[in-house]
Design an enzyme around this catalytic site. Structure first.
Site, PDB file in Angstrom:
ATOM      1  N   ILE A  99       0.860  -1.174   0.000  1.00 49.76           N
ATOM      2  CA  ILE A  99       0.000   0.000   0.000  1.00 49.76           C
ATOM      3  C   ILE A  99       0.899   1.228   0.000  1.00 49.76           C
ATOM      4  CG2 ILE A  99      -1.883   1.211   1.149  1.00 49.76           C
ATOM      5  CD1 ILE A  99      -2.633  -1.616   0.331  1.00 49.76           C
ATOM      6  N   CYS A 100       0.726   2.105  -0.966  1.00 50.44           N
ATOM      7  CA  CYS A 100       1.440   3.385  -1.019  1.00 50.44           C
ATOM      8  C   CYS A 100       2.958   3.167  -0.968  1.00 50.44           C
ATOM      9  CB  CYS A 100       0.939   4.284   0.113  1.00 50.44           C
ATOM     10  SG  CYS A 100       1.432   6.008  -0.013  1.00 50.44           S
ATOM     11  N   THR A 101       3.627   3.777   0.018  1.00 47.39           N
ATOM     12  CA  THR A 101       5.082   3.676   0.096  1.00 47.39           C
ATOM     13  C   THR A 101       5.562   2.340   0.656  1.00 47.39           C
ATOM     14  OG1 THR A 101       4.995   4.840   2.213  1.00 47.39           O
ATOM     15  CG2 THR A 101       5.470   6.173   0.249  1.00 47.39           C
ATOM     16  N   GLY A 102       4.659   1.422   0.889  1.00 50.41           N
ATOM     17  CA  GLY A 102       5.070   0.060   1.208  1.00 50.41           C
ATOM     18  C   GLY A 102       5.880  -0.553   0.075  1.00 50.41           C
ATOM     19  N   THR A 119       3.680   3.589  -6.689  1.00 46.74           N
ATOM     20  CA  THR A 119       3.625   4.070  -5.313  1.00 46.74           C
ATOM     21  C   THR A 119       2.988   5.447  -5.366  1.00 46.74           C
ATOM     22  OG1 THR A 119       4.917   4.421  -3.270  1.00 46.74           O
ATOM     23  CG2 THR A 119       5.928   5.155  -5.342  1.00 46.74           C
TER      24      THR A 119
END
Length: 317
Positions: A99-102, A119
């Site tokens: 998720i996102c910056t994961g 991202t």
């Protein structure tokens, strides 16, 4: 039952952590049974997540049973992720979802090498810089590349998790889950429609004066020859400098700036859509619509519907 494990670690973004817990936790099969067993795992019992602390009920040993491992975003891209988490991600055969910056955590574990990923748009260039073996697409809401799936920022994690539910259990289960989350099952366009307008180039670029001039002349039907003449360069030399400093050709760069300016006008004014197109240099409504859809992912009218201008205050008598 499909086993989902959501990783928690110091600096995790609380919203990103909650999205997979909520979406997969709400998913129900046709007979009412839960579609997923969702567990939050961490190296330590308690992790710091912004303004709150979270107690994770499971340690990393729970990953051994995982069918899907979800990696939420990290608030500080320079913070160190525990080596035990990176090792576990490198070794697990489970499907991986970020998720996102994961995506930065997956990349650090080597799981994005040779793959396409995304991202948050504000971090996409940094992901590409740090991990050149990853093909970063900054314009989409999520990417599925084999058993590894990555999402853009914030609410795009909802889109990705619903996509996973649909892949696993079909459209009917996914639609019911989306209704439970008060979310559309699909959103039109990609994250390009949410990218904030940015200045054309930072000071210090040799082309910076030219880029500023171009942004002041978006309304003009400029050709490559016009731009080269203003820069006192040959078209070949101009194109080379443009690619070196912006990563795009002059015409493509100019087109994207026109579209970004059009987004501002659609959001901030009540000018008709066709008029907005002419104000940013498009000679026909058709050319404007096609270019806008290519860059943003949705047509101009759909964009205005999503981001309407603020109503004008009533005039005082």
């Amino acid at each position: 039952m499909h086993q989902v494990r959501v990783l928690a670690y110091d600096g995790v973004v609380p919203f990103d952590l909650s999205v997979p817990v909520e979406v997969f936790g709400r998913a129900r099969l046709a007979d009412g049974r839960p579609a997923y067993d969702v567990r939050v795992c961490a190296v330590t019992d308690e992790v710091r997540a912004g303004a709150v602390s979270i107690r994770a009920p499971h340690d990393l040993s729970a990953l051994a049973e995982a069918d899907t491992v979800v990696v939420p975003g990290v608030a500080d891209l320079d913070s160190a992720v525990p080596g035990a988490i990176l090792d576990a991600l490198a070794a697990t055969p489970a499907r991986l979802v970020s998720i996102c910056t994961g995506a930065f955590v997956l990349a650090a574990a080597g799981r994005l090498d040779g793959r396409r990923a995304t991202t948050h748009w504000a971090a996409a260039a940094e992901l590409a810089r740090r991990h050149p073996a990853v093909t970063v697409d900054p314009d989409v809401l999520f990417v599925e590349d084999g058993p590894v799936l990555t999402s853009a920022g914030a609410a795009a994690g909802l889109d990705l998790c619903l996509h996973v539910v649909r892949n696993d259990h079909g459209a009917a289960v996914a639609a019911d889950t989306a209704r439970s989350c008060v979310m559309p099952l699909e959103r039109a366009g990609g994250q390009a429609q949410f990218i904030a307008y940015e200045p054309p180039a930072p000071a210090g670029h040799s082309l910076q004066p030219l880029l500023v001039w171009l942004t002041h002349n978006l309304h003009r039907p400029l050709t490559l020859a016009d731009i080269a003449a203003h820069a006192s360069m040959s078209t070949r030399s101009l194109s080379r400098h443009f690619r070196d400093q912006t990563g795009a050709t002059p015409v493509r760069w100019l087109n994207r700036q026109r579209i970004r300016r059009a987004q501002q006008l659609l959001e901030q004014t009540d000018q008709p859509v066709e008029r907005v197109g002419s104000l940013v240099g498009f000679t026909s409504p058709t050319a404007f619509r096609e270019s806008f859809r290519q860059v943003v992912g949705v047509p101009p009218r759909a964009y205005r519907a999503a981001f309407p201008p603020a109503p004008r205050p009533p005039r005082r008598s």
